[in-house]
Design an enzyme around this catalytic site. Structure first.
Site, short mmCIF file in Angstrom:
data_model
loop_
_atom_site.label_atom_id
_atom_site.label_comp_id
_atom_site.label_asym_id
_atom_site.label_seq_id
_atom_site.Cartn_x
_atom_site.Cartn_y
_atom_site.Cartn_z
N ASP A 76 0.85 -1.19 0.00
CA ASP A 76 0.00 0.00 0.00
C ASP A 76 0.89 1.24 0.00
O ASP A 76 1.87 1.31 0.74
CB ASP A 76 -0.92 0.03 1.22
C1 TTP Z 1 2.77 8.57 -5.64
C2 TTP Z 1 2.49 7.59 -6.75
C3 TTP Z 1 1.52 6.60 -6.61
N1 TTP Z 1 1.28 5.71 -7.62
C4 TTP Z 1 0.25 4.65 -7.46
C5 TTP Z 1 0.80 3.38 -6.83
C6 TTP Z 1 -0.43 2.69 -6.34
O1 TTP Z 1 -0.93 1.87 -7.40
C7 TTP Z 1 -1.40 3.84 -6.09
C8 TTP Z 1 -1.68 3.93 -4.61
O2 TTP Z 1 -2.79 3.14 -4.26
P1 TTP Z 1 -2.74 1.81 -3.39
O3 TTP Z 1 -4.00 1.79 -2.55
O4 TTP Z 1 -1.42 1.65 -2.74
O5 TTP Z 1 -2.83 0.63 -4.48
P2 TTP Z 1 -3.93 0.31 -5.59
O6 TTP Z 1 -5.31 0.61 -5.10
O7 TTP Z 1 -3.52 0.96 -6.89
O8 TTP Z 1 -3.74 -1.27 -5.79
P3 TTP Z 1 -3.97 -2.47 -4.73
O9 TTP Z 1 -4.62 -1.92 -3.49
O10 TTP Z 1 -4.82 -3.48 -5.43
O11 TTP Z 1 -2.59 -3.02 -4.48
O12 TTP Z 1 -0.79 5.01 -6.57
C9 TTP Z 1 2.00 5.77 -8.82
O13 TTP Z 1 1.77 4.98 -9.74
N2 TTP Z 1 2.97 6.73 -8.97
C10 TTP Z 1 3.25 7.64 -8.00
O14 TTP Z 1 4.14 8.50 -8.19
#
Ligand code: TTP
Length: 198
Positions: A76
């Site tokens: 997460d």
């Molecule tokens: C800060 C940042 C976040 N992110 C993304 C990563 C994560 O996928 C998302 C944060 O949400 P999360 O809740 O961590 O993950 P998710 O809902 O996408 O997937 P799952 O719960 O099924 O594992 O933001 C980027 O792609 N680039 C960035 O620079």
């Protein structure tokens, strides 16, 4: 990996891509969770807590994952500004407001990771400091309207245009900001593989 099956408990295309780049063979299995946490929980513990919920939810959904031939990986990612956790934006206005707060400032990106293998658990958080250049209102509106960062913690993706032109520097793992500190994950996976049978 030595007869072990690796399960990525995530629907995030970024996490899938990062594990693929690490040449890990894995399957994806997902179960949605509430992603809630106690109000008094210290901020660095929050993403680990949520990652643990994601991993356990998948293990509970699929009976076969209880045996020690399986390693479940969940993660997460949260953005932290000062002491405030910033999650995913609710709508366009919220995304613009979040990016206006990040503009010209330093924030932290924390990804909590939990690996489960039978009764064994490895849990850790990886922190990357990120410094944004001052962004204009036009740049922020352009980014939000073109890239629709509604599934991204902190309303941005470092791997997109805003990361290319808007980020001054980072300290820590770039891939941690994208959603998975891959090199640390591989290190921890290797430990679980070495301890196989335990
Ligand atoms: C800060 C940042 C976040 N992110 C993304 C990563 C994560 O996928 C998302 C944060 O949400 P999360 O809740 O961590 O993950 P998710 O809902 O996408 O997937 P799952 O719960 O099924 O594992 O933001 C980027 O792609 N680039 C960035 O620079």
């Amino acid at each position: 990996m030595n007869g072990l099956r690796i399960i990525l408990a995530s629907q995030s295309p970024r996490r899938k891509q990062l594990l693929e780049w690490a040449e890990i063979t894995f399957d994806i299995m997902v179960q949605s969770t509430a992603e809630t946490f106690p109000a008094d929980m210290p901020v660095p513990e929050v993403p680990v807590h949520i990652a643990r919920e994601k991993a356990i939810a998948v293990r509970q959904k699929y009976e076969s994952l209880h045996d020690t031939n399986n390693i479940i990986i969940a993660a997460d990612t949260v953005v932290v500004l000062g002491t405030t956790i910033i999650g995913k934006p609710k709508d366009r206005e919220d995304a613009i407001e979040i990016l206006s707060r990040l503009s010209g400032n330093k924030h932290q990106v924390i990804t909590g990771v939990v690996l489960l293998k039978g009764q064994q658990e490895i849990a850790f958080a990886d922190i990357t400091d990120v410094w944004f250049h001052p962004l204009t209102r036009e740049q922020i509106a352009f980014y939000v309207d073109k890239y629709q960062p509604y599934d991204k913690a902190g309303a941005y993706a470092i791997q997109e245009w805003i990361g290319v032109v808007g980020i001054k520097s980072i300290q820590g793992d770039f891939y941690n900001v994208m959603g998975l500190p891959v090199s640390r994950v591989v290190t921890e996976l290797n430990k679980l593989v070495t301890n196989q049978g335990k």
